[in-house]
Design an enzyme around this catalytic site. Structure first.
Site, PDB file in Angstrom:
ATOM      1  N   TYR A  56      73.671  95.416  76.912  1.00 33.24           N
ATOM      2  CA  TYR A  56      73.737  95.604  75.685  1.00 33.24           C
ATOM      3  C   TYR A  56      72.610  96.113  75.169  1.00 33.24           C
ATOM      4  CZ  TYR A  56      78.588  93.916  76.488  1.00 33.24           C
ATOM      5  OH  TYR A  56      79.834  94.326  76.884  1.00 33.24           O
ATOM      6  N   HIS A 120      79.527  91.994  85.629  1.00 31.82           N
ATOM      7  CA  HIS A 120      79.721  93.011  84.873  1.00 31.82           C
ATOM      8  C   HIS A 120      80.155  94.709  85.196  1.00 31.82           C
ATOM      9  CE1 HIS A 120      78.171  94.660  80.515  1.00 31.82           C
ATOM     10  NE2 HIS A 120      79.448  95.236  80.711  1.00 31.82           N
TER      11      HIS A 120
END
Length: 316
Positions: A56, A120
């Site tokens: 992110y 992820h």
């Protein structure tokens, strides 16, 4: 705030969690000070789980959290971050890289340990590597005290079944699969519950499809889904209701889902979310919206390696 147990971890997690992707400027227009303020609003309102990733903002989210955590007692929150994805097309699920990734995340956030570490977007990797190399590496870190619990995240529901048949998980995080326009995660929940795996739901607003805000440039929703969601937004507007309020209430009502991760770097939006979840959704309006969205129910898009992206529960 309500709290639910996250599988067999013993963690009692707030039904709404703070999604820190916005602190990584994934949706644009980040004001760092306001972003940190939104986190404080969440914590003050009873939210106790924060979800982030080095992906992110390409570490920006974790770095902003590191600044915020200097003023927040460590026992005031649970933190979950991820490993394996580092850029749009940069994935590395090797044992060496994820081990280094955890140390890097701890350093960025100024922490001694993580409550949760998750692989992820594993649909972009080799699932056998995740099972045989990545997860064992994370379990070694667990024994060292650097992480408390281990899980995986991703988009196609198929990937969770594959891993669960071959490895133990403490938790999973799925996004865009339990919302007003898509409830395909319901097909996976019995499997997760049977194994005592904690269930986290992300993107209750379907990555802004179910909001009044413009979609991010990277959104992959097909045109018909976009159009139908826009009609639903406009229908709610005509009734003086922000569809986002309906969307978040719909998610937290399902008691089988431990927590729903809602991301915002706007303090006012966070305050609204906390207020909305205190009331049940308006039943007639909910029925109207579901009828509008029925033609595109469970419609999604392909993500990840083709061999991993079959999304049977979502009709893909």
């Amino acid at each position: 705030m309500q709290y639910r147990e996250l599988g067999k971890t013993g963690l009692k997690v707030s039904v709404v969690s703070y999604g820190a992707a916005s602190l990584g400027n994934e949706y644009g227009n980040l004001d760092e000070a306001q972003g940190i303020r939104s986190l404080h609003v969440a914590l003050d309102g009873g939210v106790n789980f924060i979800d982030t990733s080095p992906y992110y903002g390409r570490t920006l989210s974790e770095r902003v959290l590191g600044k915020a955590f200097k003023e927040i007692p460590r026992d005031g929150y649970f933190i979950g971050t991820k490993c394996g994805r580092y850029d749009v097309d940069q994935f590395d699920f090797s044992a060496a890289r994820v081990t280094r990734s955890v140390d890097e995340s701890l350093q960025r956030m100024g922490l001694d340990y993580l409550d949760i570490i998750q692989c992820h977007d594993i649909e972009f990797g080799d699932l056998d590597q995740v099972v045989n190399e990545t997860l064992p590496a994370l379990r070694r870190l667990q024994k060292q005290g650097k992480v408390r619990f281990v899980g995986v995240t991703g988009f196609p529901l198929k990937i969770f079944r594959y891993v669960l048949d071959r490895a133990e998980l403490d938790c999973t995080l799925s996004y865009c699969h339990y919302s007003l326009n898509n409830t395909s995660m319901l097909g996976l929940i019995p499997c997760l519950k049977a194994k005592g795996v904690g269930i986290m739901n992300a993107s209750p607003f379907s990555e802004r499809l179910l909001t009044r805000q413009p979609l991010p440039s990277w959104h992959h929703a097909p045109p018909l889904l976009r159009e139908s969601c826009r009609r639903a937004v406009e229908h709610c507007d005509r009734h003086g209701v922000d569809i986002a309020s309906l969307a978040i209430r719909f998610c937290v009502e399902n008691s089988e889902i431990t927590t729903t991760v809602a991301g915002t770097a706007n303090p006012a939006n966070m305050a609204n979310i906390l207020r909305w979840i205190e009331e049940p959704p308006e039943r007639q309006l909910l029925a109207d919206v579901q009828q509008i969205l029925e033609p595109v129910k469970n419609v999604l898009w392909s993500v990840g390696r083709p061999v991993n992206s079959n999304n049977y529960e979502a009709g893909l």
